[in-house]
Design a protein around this motif. Structure first.
Motif, short mmCIF file in Angstrom:
data_model
loop_
_atom_site.label_atom_id
_atom_site.label_comp_id
_atom_site.label_asym_id
_atom_site.label_seq_id
_atom_site.Cartn_x
_atom_site.Cartn_y
_atom_site.Cartn_z
N THR A 179 0.85 -1.20 0.00
CA THR A 179 0.00 0.00 0.00
C THR A 179 0.88 1.25 0.00
O THR A 179 2.00 1.25 0.52
CB THR A 179 -0.93 0.05 1.22
OG1 THR A 179 -0.16 0.04 2.43
CG2 THR A 179 -1.91 -1.11 1.22
N LEU A 180 0.34 2.31 -0.63
CA LEU A 180 0.98 3.62 -0.64
C LEU A 180 -0.10 4.64 -0.28
O LEU A 180 -1.02 4.88 -1.06
CB LEU A 180 1.57 3.94 -2.01
CG LEU A 180 2.10 5.36 -2.21
CD1 LEU A 180 3.23 5.68 -1.24
CD2 LEU A 180 2.56 5.56 -3.66
N ILE A 181 0.01 5.23 0.91
CA ILE A 181 -0.97 6.19 1.40
C ILE A 181 -0.23 7.43 1.89
O ILE A 181 0.61 7.34 2.81
CB ILE A 181 -1.82 5.59 2.54
CG1 ILE A 181 -2.49 4.28 2.09
CG2 ILE A 181 -2.87 6.59 3.01
CD1 ILE A 181 -3.25 3.58 3.18
N ASP A 182 -0.51 8.58 1.24
CA ASP A 182 0.13 9.85 1.64
C ASP A 182 1.65 9.71 1.67
O ASP A 182 2.31 10.10 2.65
CB ASP A 182 -0.39 10.32 3.00
CG ASP A 182 -1.86 10.67 2.96
OD1 ASP A 182 -2.34 11.09 1.89
OD2 ASP A 182 -2.54 10.49 3.99
N THR A 183 2.21 9.13 0.63
CA THR A 183 3.65 8.91 0.43
C THR A 183 4.24 7.88 1.40
O THR A 183 5.45 7.66 1.39
CB THR A 183 4.45 10.23 0.56
OG1 THR A 183 4.50 10.66 1.93
CG2 THR A 183 3.87 11.32 -0.32
N VAL A 184 3.42 7.26 2.22
CA VAL A 184 3.91 6.24 3.16
C VAL A 184 3.70 4.85 2.54
O VAL A 184 2.57 4.47 2.24
CB VAL A 184 3.18 6.33 4.51
CG1 VAL A 184 3.68 5.22 5.44
CG2 VAL A 184 3.41 7.69 5.15
N ILE A 185 4.80 4.16 2.36
CA ILE A 185 4.76 2.82 1.76
C ILE A 185 4.74 1.77 2.86
O ILE A 185 5.50 1.84 3.83
CB ILE A 185 5.98 2.60 0.85
CG1 ILE A 185 5.95 3.56 -0.34
CG2 ILE A 185 6.03 1.15 0.36
CD1 ILE A 185 7.19 3.49 -1.21
N SER A 186 3.88 0.78 2.69
CA SER A 186 3.86 -0.38 3.58
C SER A 186 3.89 -1.64 2.75
O SER A 186 3.05 -1.83 1.86
CB SER A 186 2.62 -0.38 4.47
OG SER A 186 2.56 -1.60 5.21
N ARG A 187 4.86 -2.51 3.02
CA ARG A 187 4.95 -3.81 2.36
C ARG A 187 4.50 -4.94 3.29
O ARG A 187 4.76 -6.11 3.02
CB ARG A 187 6.37 -4.06 1.88
CG ARG A 187 6.83 -3.12 0.76
CD ARG A 187 8.20 -3.51 0.24
NE ARG A 187 8.63 -2.65 -0.85
CZ ARG A 187 8.32 -2.83 -2.13
NH1 ARG A 187 7.57 -3.88 -2.46
NH2 ARG A 187 8.73 -2.00 -3.05
#
Length: 561
Positions: free
Chosen positions: A199-207
């Motif tokens: 996911t990419l939310i508000d420039t924050v990436i989570s793998r």
């Protein structure tokens, strides 16, 4: 199997065609059965000789969308960015598409089918990614359109659209691992299960992976997950979700197979099924790190099949030593929730002979569909790739394979026709047997792409003008049983549909004067038997098929020459 004129012999699997040459190997090596059959291709669609169409970029069964009792399939053309539905057909295997849908991506690479709304109405979903250029970069927003199947067929307008960027993620992006359906709580309505890898939310990436579960029922919706399951660590490249019954309770379990950033470790992670969605653990119940040389490998996919008809799905995977290993998850002596799944914990192992990519052929040779075949893809002796399928109708499972297919054996050249989109297609040609769908967008080497249906059940040579096939009617079906050739000189073949209410259990052959000359008991779910009659006198004979209650199903006469 030793046969004589007094016995009608049961075939192990599909009726035999010439097998490929055997090589001297150890007894536990995967090799062809002497009667191994080349699976029959009954339908195909492919790109042009110029290439580039990427036919088969996505593919899968959509069950029955036109209410004719035949299974239908969907195939995605990458260049045209369109899904096309091909209808099952009793003569050609499938017909040209009746419906098609735009889509700008083939991820996930298969359609989704379920009954979500509490009304038993089938719903089919197709993925679509929308590209939007904004702030100097291209963003990708997934939408998933679902269409109901009514008495007129597949509706032209979607009944709902799954749009997580507008709802769950509020403008964020995601990369899916898969979208699946299953009745997880066994309440009669399917759940929609979405596996999110990134996911990419508000420039924050989570793998760190997520599993969104949307509960089926009258209040089904796709704006907010009913339950969210969370992985516990960032993943890297491979990340797949599988749903199967992996222990001895009746509830489907969830299995993640992936590689992770921490030391690039490959892991299997289990969420055990429960009577309600709220009882599911929100993090994996168990995680197994697959460390060489003690554990299997998952790089080429996960092998899952119920090989012993105990309603528990079994696991088969290659090891780092070149062998294939099988873990029977339902055996009472080992708890599937605690067993190690190490190589030395497996019930069976075979030398793979190069077949290292697990495949799921489904119930090609069991009309009851209670057992699935075990399949692997590996190098073909004629070039390209070849699928081999092992029968699981006998225990212990024999490592010789009963069926195989490769494009080089079928006039399609030494190229690979298999991919991760392959799997059971349902009964496409209406003979009561499950068929197999394979698709490869890179075929032959120019990205023309190809998709095809391979037939399950016994091969009946109705398409061979040199062989006379006599169809026997029963239960309102004109082709309930088939007998050939007639006249016969050496071997009489008998085959039957897989969907008869009264299946053959015994065959008897008499001379016209009433003298009994042969007979035998058969396994109904296998669908084929043979009679070796080389030494039988010439003349007219009567064949009679009986069911399990010793009632006559059908009779016919034939000539022995």
């Amino acid at each position: 199997m030793i046969m004589n004129i007094s016995t009608i012999a049961l075939l192990l699997c599909l009726l035999a065609l010439p097998s490929i040459a055997l090589r001297a190997q150890t007894a536990d090596t995967i090799l062809p059965n002497p009667k191994a059959v080349l699976l029959k291709r009954i339908w195909m669609v492919r790109g042009s000789t110029g290439g580039g169409e990427r036919v088969g970029d996505g593919a899968g069964s959509v069950h029955d969308v036109n209410n004719d009792s035949l299974s239908d399939i969907a195939v995605y053309r990458g260049r045209d960015e369109r899904w096309g539905i091909y209808l099952g057909d009793r003569t050609t295997g499938a017909t040209p598409s009746m419906w098609s849908f735009d889509s700008s991506s083939s991820v996930p690479a298969h359609p989704t089918v379920g009954r979500f709304f509490g009304d038993s109405q089938q719903v089919v979903g197709f993925p679509r990614y929308e590209r939007i250029d904004s702030l100097g970069r291209t963003q990708f927003f997934l939408k998933y359109s679902f269409f109901k199947v009514d008495s007129m067929g597949l509706q032209s307008e979607p009944c709902m659209v799954f749009d997580p960027s507008a709802t769950i993620l509020s403008g964020g992006e995601l990369v899916l691992s898969d979208i699946l359906t299953s009745d997880l709580d066994l309440d009669g309505d399917d759940e929609l299960i979405v596996a999110v890898r990134y996911t990419l939310i508000d420039t924050v990436i989570s793998r760190t992976g997520l599993i969104w579960i949307f509960a089926g029922g009258p209040n089904f919706q796709v704006d907010s997950p009913t339950v969210i399951l969370r992985d516990t660590e960032p993943n890297r490249i491979r990340y797949s979700l599988n749903i199967a019954q992996l222990n001895n309770d009746p509830y489907p379990d969830l299995l993640i197979a992936g590689d992770y950033e921490d030391n690039r470790a490959n892991k299997l992670k289990f969420f055990w099924g429960k009577p309600s969605l709220q009882e599911l653990s929100t993090t994996p119940n168990r995680s197994i790190t697959l460390t060489d040389p003690f554990y299997p490998r998952i790089g080429n996919g996960i092998g899952l099949a119920d090989v012993d008809a105990d309603l528990v799905t079994d696991l088969f995977l290659p090891g780092p030593d070149g062998k294939i290993y099988l873990w029977r998850m339902g055996i009472p002596t080992k708890d599937p929730q605690t067993r190690s799944l190490r190589l030395d914990d497996a019930e069976v192992s075979w030398v793979s002979n190069g077949y290292l990519s697990p495949s799921r052929p489904g119930s090609l040779n069991d009309s009851t569909t209670s057992r699935q075949m075990i399949g692997f893809v590996g190098p073909s002796p004629l070039g390209g790739a070849m699928l081999v399928a092992l029968s699981t109708n006998q225990q212990p499972i024999n490592p010789t394979y009963e069926a195989f297919y490769g494009g080089a054996y079928d006039g399609l050249g030494p190229y690979n026709v298999f991919s991760n989109n392959d799997g059971p297609a349902g009964d496409v040609n209406g003979d009561g047997w499950c068929d197999y769908l394979t698709a490869q967008p890179k075929w032959p080497a120019s990205d023309a792409g190809i998709a095809m249906i391979l037939a399950g059940g016994p091969y009946i040579p109705r398409d061979d003008a040199t062989t006379s096939v006599h169809d026997l009617p029963a239960e309102g079906k004109r082709d309930a049983l088939a007998v050939w050739p007639n006249p016969v000189s050496e071997v009489l073949n008998i085959a039957w549909r897989g969907d008869l209410q009264r299946m053959p259990r015994r065959f008897v052959i008499h001379r016209i004067n009433g003298e009994r000359v042969a007979g035998g008991v058969v396994e109904p779910s296998v669908g084929a038997a043979i009679w070796h009659c080389e030494t039988v006198a010439s003349g007219s004979y009567l064949l009679t098929a009986y069911d399990a209650k010793n009632q006559v199903i059908a009779t016919t006469t034939f000539i022995k020459q």
